[in-house]
Structures are given as C-alpha cells and as structure tokens.
Design an enzyme around this catalytic site. Structure first.
Site, PDB file in Angstrom:
ATOM      1  N   ARG A  12       1.046  14.684  12.761  1.00 13.55           N
ATOM      2  CA  ARG A  12       1.356  14.464  11.350  1.00 13.55           C
ATOM      3  C   ARG A  12       1.434  15.772  10.547  1.00 13.55           C
ATOM      4  NH1 ARG A  12      -0.602   8.970   9.725  1.00 13.55           N
ATOM      5  NH2 ARG A  12       1.172   9.076   8.311  1.00 13.55           N
TER       6      ARG A  12
ATOM      7  N   CYS B  52      -4.025  12.535  13.182  1.00  5.26           N
ATOM      8  CA  CYS B  52      -4.769  11.272  13.227  1.00  5.26           C
ATOM      9  C   CYS B  52      -4.463  10.651  14.581  1.00  5.26           C
ATOM     10  CB  CYS B  52      -4.330  10.358  12.088  1.00  5.26           C
ATOM     11  SG  CYS B  52      -2.658   9.776  12.294  1.00  5.26           S
TER      12      CYS B  52
ATOM     13  N   LYS C   8       0.855  -1.204   0.000  1.00  4.45           N
ATOM     14  CA  LYS C   8       0.000   0.000   0.000  1.00  4.45           C
ATOM     15  C   LYS C   8       0.889   1.252   0.000  1.00  4.45           C
ATOM     16  CE  LYS C   8      -1.563   1.489   4.134  1.00  4.45           C
ATOM     17  NZ  LYS C   8      -1.196   2.880   4.473  1.00  4.45           N
ATOM     18  N   ASN C   9       1.927   1.237   0.824  1.00  2.00           N
ATOM     19  CA  ASN C   9       2.750   2.447   1.003  1.00  2.00           C
ATOM     20  C   ASN C   9       3.734   2.664  -0.128  1.00  2.00           C
ATOM     21  OD1 ASN C   9       1.299   2.878   3.262  1.00  2.00           O
ATOM     22  ND2 ASN C   9       2.925   2.337   4.708  1.00  2.00           N
TER      23      ASN C   9
ATOM     24  N   ARG D 110      -8.249  -0.607   5.363  1.00  3.60           N
ATOM     25  CA  ARG D 110      -7.432   0.386   4.653  1.00  3.60           C
ATOM     26  C   ARG D 110      -6.055  -0.182   4.346  1.00  3.60           C
ATOM     27  NH1 ARG D 110      -6.724   5.655   7.836  1.00  3.60           N
ATOM     28  NH2 ARG D 110      -5.467   6.003   5.971  1.00  3.60           N
TER      29      ARG D 110
ATOM     30  N   ASP E 152       5.518   0.814  11.941  1.00  4.22           N
ATOM     31  CA  ASP E 152       4.239   0.186  11.601  1.00  4.22           C
ATOM     32  C   ASP E 152       4.089  -1.207  12.201  1.00  4.22           C
ATOM     33  OD1 ASP E 152       4.038   1.647   8.262  1.00  4.22           O
ATOM     34  OD2 ASP E 152       3.509   2.423  10.247  1.00  4.22           O
TER      35      ASP E 152
HETATM   36  C1  EPZ Z   1       4.621   6.953   5.963  1.00  2.97           C
HETATM   37  O1  EPZ Z   1       3.895   8.003   6.567  1.00  2.97           O
HETATM   38  C2  EPZ Z   1       3.695   5.733   5.970  1.00  2.97           C
HETATM   39  N1  EPZ Z   1       2.488   6.010   5.198  1.00  2.97           N
HETATM   40  C3  EPZ Z   1       3.312   5.391   7.414  1.00  2.97           C
HETATM   41  O2  EPZ Z   1       2.505   4.223   7.395  1.00  2.97           O
HETATM   42  C4  EPZ Z   1       4.598   5.100   8.187  1.00  2.97           C
HETATM   43  O3  EPZ Z   1       4.275   4.829   9.539  1.00  2.97           O
HETATM   44  C5  EPZ Z   1       5.534   6.314   8.107  1.00  2.97           C
HETATM   45  O4  EPZ Z   1       5.799   6.642   6.726  1.00  2.97           O
HETATM   46  C6  EPZ Z   1       6.865   6.052   8.794  1.00  2.97           C
HETATM   47  O5  EPZ Z   1       7.500   4.971   8.211  1.00  2.97           O
HETATM   48  C7  EPZ Z   1       2.564   5.941   3.836  1.00  2.97           C
HETATM   49  O6  EPZ Z   1       3.599   5.674   3.265  1.00  2.97           O
HETATM   50  C8  EPZ Z   1       1.283   6.198   3.098  1.00  2.97           C
HETATM   51  P1  EPZ Z   1       6.823  10.419   7.835  1.00  2.97           P
HETATM   52  P2  EPZ Z   1       4.478   9.534   6.502  1.00  2.97           P
HETATM   53  O7  EPZ Z   1       6.661  11.646   7.033  1.00  2.97           O
HETATM   54  O8  EPZ Z   1       5.151   9.733   5.213  1.00  2.97           O
HETATM   55  C9  EPZ Z   1       6.922  13.790  11.216  1.00  2.97           C
HETATM   56  C10 EPZ Z   1       0.546   2.940   7.761  1.00  2.97           C
HETATM   57  O9  EPZ Z   1      -0.052   2.459   8.748  1.00  2.97           O
HETATM   58  N2  EPZ Z   1       6.719  14.743  10.106  1.00  2.97           N
HETATM   59  O10 EPZ Z   1       8.042   9.568   7.643  1.00  2.97           O
HETATM   60  O11 EPZ Z   1       3.365  10.437   6.870  1.00  2.97           O
HETATM   61  C11 EPZ Z   1       5.698  12.902  11.427  1.00  2.97           C
HETATM   62  O12 EPZ Z   1       4.739  13.556  12.237  1.00  2.97           O
HETATM   63  C12 EPZ Z   1       1.139   4.339   7.842  1.00  2.97           C
HETATM   64  O13 EPZ Z   1       0.694   2.346   6.671  1.00  2.97           O
HETATM   65  C13 EPZ Z   1       6.792  16.112  10.382  1.00  2.97           C
HETATM   66  O14 EPZ Z   1       6.984  16.519  11.522  1.00  2.97           O
HETATM   67  O15 EPZ Z   1       5.554   9.487   7.683  1.00  2.97           O
HETATM   68  C14 EPZ Z   1       6.294  11.693  12.103  1.00  2.97           C
HETATM   69  O16 EPZ Z   1       6.468  11.962  13.482  1.00  2.97           O
HETATM   70  C15 EPZ Z   1       1.028   4.940   9.234  1.00  2.97           C
HETATM   71  N3  EPZ Z   1       6.636  16.988   9.347  1.00  2.97           N
HETATM   72  C16 EPZ Z   1       7.662  11.564  11.439  1.00  2.97           C
HETATM   73  O17 EPZ Z   1       7.949  12.860  10.870  1.00  2.97           O
HETATM   74  C17 EPZ Z   1       6.440  16.566   8.050  1.00  2.97           C
HETATM   75  O18 EPZ Z   1       6.320  17.413   7.150  1.00  2.97           O
HETATM   76  C18 EPZ Z   1       7.700  10.519  10.318  1.00  2.97           C
HETATM   77  O19 EPZ Z   1       6.690  10.833   9.398  1.00  2.97           O
HETATM   78  C19 EPZ Z   1       6.371  15.173   7.805  1.00  2.97           C
HETATM   79  C20 EPZ Z   1       6.534  14.278   8.836  1.00  2.97           C
END
Ligand code: EPZ
Length: 423
Positions: A121, A116, A22-23, A399, A307
């Site tokens: 996020r 969420c 999915k990701n 999902r 995850d």
């Molecule tokens: C991706 O989310 C995945 N989703 C998530 O999977 C996964 O948990 C996550 O990466 C970490 O591996 C998809 O790929 C669709 P990040 P993403 O940006 O890209 C902070 C699932 O269940 N952050 O790496 O949103 C954020 O809050 C989902 O499949 C900022 O502060 O994750 C978090 O604490 C859940 N500012 C950390 O960075 C930003 O602009 C990592 O987030 C972006 C992120």
C-alpha cells in the site's frame, strides 16, 4: 481482538438495509478540513474507521459530533497540522488529510502509512501528484511533510500511473482549493465513491467535473462553504450480503442500494447460479441450481471489485467444478485462503491467482482473520460449514460493517461476538 462464533449449516433468508458507504464517507471527512463552515453529513455508518477519522479531525481542532448516522462538523481553529503515525497506522485513509491540511494551513506533516495484510500500500502516486500540483514534499523520520507553494500554476495536467482511488480523491480534493488553477487528472479512478466526493465538493462550492470517467477537471476556488450532504449506500456491504445469500443457498434482498454500483458483481452472481431481481433501490437474490464454477479477475471500477474478491472465493469453494479468481488490484489479498482450506476448501494460490476446486462441503474450525473483507468472507464460510466456526482476531469486521451481527442474525444466522479488552 474479538472472537466471532458462527453456527454452520445456515441458509440466509430475509432482507437487510444497507448502511452508508465507509469508503465514501472517509474521503469526504478528509476534505471537510478545508471548509471553515458547518458541515452536516448524513447516512454515515457507525464504524470504527469513521470514529478514527472523527478523532483525528478533533485532534486537528474541529468540533465533531455523531448521532443517528449524522456527522456534524463545526468550524474551529486548526490547532495542529500534523497527524502522528499512531493514528495513521490505525487507518490508512487518514493519509488523505495530508493535501487538504497543507492547502488549508500552508503545511502539513502526516505519518507515512505502512503496509497492511493485503499489500504494501505505497503512497507514491499521492506524493508524485502533490508535487505536480506544486507542493514541496519531503520525508523525515517516517513522516511526510507537504508545504504549499502559496500560489499555484494556472494549469496543471497529471496522469496517474494507475487509477488509484485514494490518490484520485486526494488530488481532486486539494485541487478544489488551489485558487485560480485548472487541474486535469488523467487515468483517474472511476469508483462511485469518487463521484460521491465530487458531489460533496461541488455542494461546498467547488468546481469539479468528470468523476466517474478517467478524466477529472477541477477549477480551484479560494474558499469552500458549509453544506449538508448524504453519503451513498455501501456497495461492498450490499455485495457482501448478496454473496452470503448465494453462498448459503438462501434468499436475500438488500435494500437502500444503487443497483448500478453492483452491475458486474450481479452479473457474476448470475453466472454462478443466482437468480437476481433488480428494482430501483433493492436487489434480490435466490439460488436456481447447484453453484457453478467461473473465472473472474478483480479490477478497478467498473470491473469486479477487489473488496468482494474474498466473498467470491468463499462462494466458489463449494461450487461444482474448477474456478479461477485473479486479484488484479492488490499484491497479497489471498491471506485468508489458508484459513479457508483448514475448513476443508481446496484452494491453491499462485502469484495473484486462486485456483479453486469446488468441494461438497466445509467443516467448522478455529480460524483467524487478516482484514475487514476476509473476515466477512470467513463468516460466510462459517455459515456454509457443518458445525461451529470460531474466528479469532475478528475485530477488523467492526471497521467496515455496521451492525453486522444484528443484520446477519435477522437473516437467520446465529452469530455470537466475544469482544475482548481491545475489541
Ligand atoms: C481504496 O483503497 C479503498 N479504501 C479500498 O477498500 C479498496 O480496496 C481500494 O480503494 C481499491 O478499490 C478506501 O476507500 C478507504 P488504491 P486505496 O489507491 O485508495 C497501489 C476496504 O476494505 N497504489 O486504489 O488505498 C495499491 O498498493 C478497503 O474497504 C500504489 O502503488 O486503493 C494497490 O495495489 C481495502 N501507490 C492499488 O494501487 C499509491 O500511491 C490500488 O490502490 C496508491 C496505490
């Protein structure tokens, strides 16, 4: 939302074929908006989030079809450059359409995603990066508006404050179509899904290098072309079933996987007491002895994946001794622990650490689920528990896990799903 009823005292036994990631599919689908030729994407999982993304692409003007895990996207005039909050709110990954739409159409307006259950996020890394690439970014009434400068600097260097998966994917995608520009992204995320996106982009004529390392270099093109591409297997789904086999003291083989995507989770499963056999595209786990306590922190790839943190915590809830699981990525990803404790677990959460005292067993209860991966973990808790567990608000699971009821029942589980009006 749906209810899931799990019959307890079940050890899982058998093999399960893992679906496409999915990701990986989601950022590839977002990138597809930049390409005005036919795209065929294979091994796409049949999931709600995929259909949410496809409905957004249709709303923008693309003709899309989904059949037998293959998505076909036909070019069509992009009729709208804005994506309303109601669709972004359903799935945060659609925010990754902002940059591709803006570089393709000149401007884009996308609802700013809210938080969420696993954290705030924010999208500040995305917006800072897009500004560095030259886009004018403004925020109005809860929307983000990005306007392309038309021509781009010859060379752009941006260091991400944190290896954000989504921000890395959004920036490397947009840079692919910034004609005449060389973009270097430092402190990039190294997840396999980032590598898969690079594979798709380069298959469409882009020039992206370095995915899987912390430095990604992109030379922008003036156009990308159609392609056919196969999405990698879902490492989180694979890890979920392996942890389920370990937690239920069963014996499970996951097929159609890329074992090196699971290197660290497999190492931890072995430390807990799993005997793991790895072949070219499958991983087998069985249990050698009583489960043992460990100390693990979730981290960006190649560390232990956030995850799988809920699956690890549930597995450790009946392991001998005291474990510690630290959530190193999201600020609030232990929302399911209160529900797990209602099943007899002994887990105390302080800041981003869960202190787990192994108990002799869990007991079935009525509980509720906060997010995709927590729902999977609570299903596993229901399998371990004595008696029946009823999981309310369990619709999240659809999902992220294709055919999870059939796959678990094929492994010997007795899972019943009671969808209600909004599923
Ligand atoms: C991706 O989310 C995945 N989703 C998530 O999977 C996964 O948990 C996550 O990466 C970490 O591996 C998809 O790929 C669709 P990040 P993403 O940006 O890209 C902070 C699932 O269940 N952050 O790496 O949103 C954020 O809050 C989902 O499949 C900022 O502060 O994750 C978090 O604490 C859940 N500012 C950390 O960075 C930003 O602009 C990592 O987030 C972006 C992120």
């Amino acid at each position: 939302m749906s209810q899931i009823v799990v019959t307890g005292s079940t050890s899982l036994n058998g093999s399960v074929t893992v679906s496409g990631s999915k990701n990986s599919a989601l950022p590839i689908l977002a990138a597809s908006i930049m390409i005005d030729e036919t795209i065929v994407l294979n091994n796409v999982p049949e999931l709600r989030d995929i259909f949410t993304m496809l409905s957004i692409l249709q709303r923008i003007g693309r003709k899309v079809s989904f059949s037998g895990n293959t998505v076909r996207i036909e070019p069509g005039e992009i009729v709208v450059g804005n994506i309303p909050y109601e669709l972004i709110g359903k799935m945060r990954a659609s925010f990754n359409l902002l940059g591709p739409l803006a570089v393709r159409c000149g401007w884009a307006k996308v609802g700013k995603p809210g938080g969420c259950n696993i954290g705030q996020r924010p999208v500040d890394y995305h917006l800072r990066g897009l500004r560095k690439l030259g886009f004018r970014i403004s925020e109005q009434h809860g929307d983000v508006i990005a306007v392309s400068p038309g021509s781009f600097d010859d060379f752009v260097h941006y260091r991400l404050p944190y290896p954000s998966v989504g921000a890395t994917e959004q920036l490397m995608t947009v840079a692919s179509l910034m004609k005449g520009s060389k973009v270097v992204i430092e402190n990039a995320a190294r997840e396999p899904e980032v590598c898969d996106l690079q594979g798709f982009l380069n298959g469409s004529g882009a020039d992206v290098r370095g995915a899987g390392t912390s430095v990604i270099e992109v030379v922008g093109k003036d156009a990308l072309h159609g392609t056919e591409y196969r999405v990698i297997p879902d490492r989180v789904e694979a890890g979920t079933y392996l942890f389920a086999g370990l937690a239920t003291l069963g014996e499970v083989t996951v097929k159609s996987v890329i074992p090196e995507h699971l290197a660290v989770p497999i190492k931890i499963m072995s430390e807990i007491g799993g005997i793991v056999d790895i072949s070219e595209d499958s991983v087998h786990i069985e249990v050698s002895s009583p489960l043992k306590a460990v100390k693990v922190s979730s981290e960006p790839f190649p560390g232990f994946p956030t995850d799988l943190q809920p699956l690890l915590t549930v597995t450790l809830s009946t392991a001998r001794g005291e474990s510690v699981v630290e959530e190193g990525v999201f600020e609030n990803r232990f929302g399911y622990v209160d529900e797990l404790n209602r099943m007899g677990a002994d887990v105390k959460v302080c800041n981003r650490k869960a202190f787990i005292k192994g108990v002799s067993g869990l007991s079935g209860a009525e509980i509720k689920a906060p997010d995709i991966r927590a729902t999977a973990a609570l299903i596993v808790a229901g399998l371990i528990a004595e008696g029946e567990t009823i999981i309310h608000e369990a619709g999240h699971i659809f999902r992220g896990y294709e055919r999870i009821q059939a796959k678990l029942n094929d492994l010997g589980a007795v899972i019943k799903v009671f969808p209600d009006e909004d599923g």
